[in-house]
Each structure stands twice: as C-alpha cells, then as structure tokens.
Design an enzyme around this catalytic site. Structure first.
Site, PDB file in Angstrom:
ATOM      1  CB  CYS A  75      31.117  34.743  37.324  1.00  0.00           C
ATOM      2  SG  CYS A  75      31.257  35.926  35.971  1.00  0.00           S
ATOM      3  CB  CYS A  98      34.262  34.708  35.344  1.00  0.00           C
ATOM      4  SG  CYS A  98      33.848  36.048  36.329  1.00  0.00           S
TER       5      CYS A  98
END
Length: 287
Positions: free
Chosen positions: A38, A41
């Site tokens: 991600c 993230c």
C-alpha cells in the site's frame, strides 16, 4: 516491522484483547491497518510512528498488517488500507480511511483529548504491577501445603485459580470449604464468578462480539457474552452497561436473562457505590 518507539507494537488476534482493548482503558490506542503493498501506508505509517514517539505514551500505536492478520481485519470489516481507528475505554470511538497529513492527524488526536506526556512523567516511579495470577497460584499452593489446617488459604487459592481460568479446580476447593467460609462474601462472589466463567466456554473473542453488536445492536446474545467477558476481565461498569442495554431492548429476552445478568453482576462487583448506581439504573428501566 521494527517498532519506531516503545509506544508502537504489532497487534495480532491472539493477544488483541489484552494488548489493545484492556490497555485502551488506561491509555488511548490508535489502530493502524496497513499493508506492505500500500503506497499511502508508506506515507502515513512513519508519521503515526513519529507522533507516537513524540507523544511519549500519550497514546499507543498498534500496527495491523492486514495480510498477516486477515481474520482480525475481517472482524473490523476493513475495506481499504490505510484505515485508522481510535480505541478508548475498550471501545472504538472514531476513525478514518486514507492517509491524512500530519496537521490533520494532530487535530484528530487533540479533538479526542490525546495529549503528549512529559519525559519526567515516564521517568517517575511506577506503581508495583499486580501479582501475576499464575505466580499467586504457585505461592498459595505452597502456603496451603505448609499450613493445611487454615481453610482461608484454600479460599485464597480458589480465588487465584479463577483468575487463571482454572474453573473446575476452583469449584472443587469452594465445595470443600467449611460452612462459615462458604458464606464469606469472597466465597459468594467467587460462586457468582464461576457462573459467569462457565458461560464463556466456546464463546467468541471480544472483537467478534463487538463486531456483531456493531452490525446489529439488537443482537442480545452477543451483548450478553460481551458483558460476561468484560466482567470476568474486571471491567464491571462496561459489563453492566451491556446488561442494562439488554434490559432496555428486551427485558423478557431468554426468560429474563438481562435482569438475571445484572443481579449476578451485583453479587460479583465489590464496589458498593458502583453497584448502587447500577441498581438505580436498573430500577429506572424496570419501573
């Protein structure tokens, strides 16, 4: 992942209740659901870890890798990452999807009363931790063998065994108590705790029950089991809140189970003021 500070840790399902829910009763816990693949993230994670270090224990940051902890992510119905949730007092109080900039993260924490702790506070002497229940069992076994004529030691051992989940042995010790000790307040409370502990056999973990209630607030079976878990864990007020909500929704559920659960809780809880408060709340619902 290596934690950026002592206030950052990786959360997992087996220890989630102890590491997140119970700890959140003392200090807010920020749950960061993330994944290695991600992109956002990788932006959000370091900022959260920086804030956790800066706040110096004002909150804990619990990292949840959704690929490694798929079951835990499923309980919280995580649809995308990153997703952040704030847990206080054993409950999810707020959250947001996506990566917020640092300024908005600070505003989010400030809005929920999360404040940084001074370094001196961390260095202050800490209160002695409560005795480990398993160590207490070992100590009391030895004391019982050394002084077999003292039945009080058997009652103490039974109570310690309840704290470790050794329900069957605790019940045997309580059954063998002489009449005078069998009517001791602590013995009566232990009997009531036995009743609660027996209900947890094969019961789902707390996060599953909380997710069920979030999906259907009228799931009184889940509310009852969550209340039982809370009272066995020592959070009497939160437990009785669940039983009281059952009473509000359906006092006749399973032959009056909500009222019975509250009355059983009154027998277990040692805080007389707290019991009196919830007795009044129960009366206001019933009458």
């Amino acid at each position: 992942m290596t934690p950026a500070s002592p206030h950052v840790f990786d959360a997992s399902l087996p220890t989630f209740e102890q590491d997140v829910l119970l700890k959140s009763k003392d200090v807010p816990v920020l749950l960061d659901f993330w994944a290695t693949w991600c992109g956002p993230c990788k932006t959000l994670g370091p900022v959260l870890e920086k804030l956790a270090a800066e706040f110096n224990g004002g909150f804990l940051l619990a990292k949840v890798d959704v690929d490694k902890e798929q079951q835990l992510a499923g309980y919280f119905q995580i649809k995308s990452v990153p997703t952040v949730m704030l847990v206080k007092g054993g409950q999810i109080v707020d959250g947001f999807p996506g990566a917020l900039p640092e300024g908005q993260l600070r505003e989010f924490l400030k809005h929920h009363g999360v404040e940084a702790r001074a370094a001196a506070e961390e260095a202050a002497p800490e209160a002695a931790p409560p005795a480990d229940p398993h160590e207490e069992v070992v100590r009391l076994r030895a004391l019982t063998l050394a002084e077999p004529d003292k039945d009080e030691h058997r009652l103490d051992l039974a109570l310690a065994l309840l704290g470790t989940g050794a329900v069957a042995e605790a019940e045997q010790l309580l059954d063998a108590l002489p009449a005078n000790l069998a009517q001791d307040d602590r013995a009566l409370r232990a009997r009531a705790r036995l009743g609660f502990a027996a209900l947890l056999k094969d019961a789902p973990p707390a996060p599953v029950l909380e997710a069920a209630i979030a999906a259907d607030p009228g799931d009184l079976r889940a509310r009852h089991l969550l209340g039982v878990r809370l009272i066995v864990a020592g959070d009497a007020a939160a437990a009785m809140d669940q039983f009281l909500e059952m009473l509000r929704r359906d006092r006749g559920f399973e032959d009056g189970l909500p009222r019975k659960a509250l009355i059983d809780a009154f027998r277990v809880v040692e805080d007389e003021d707290l019991v009196g408060d919830y007795r009044r709340k129960m009366a206001s619902v019933l009458f």
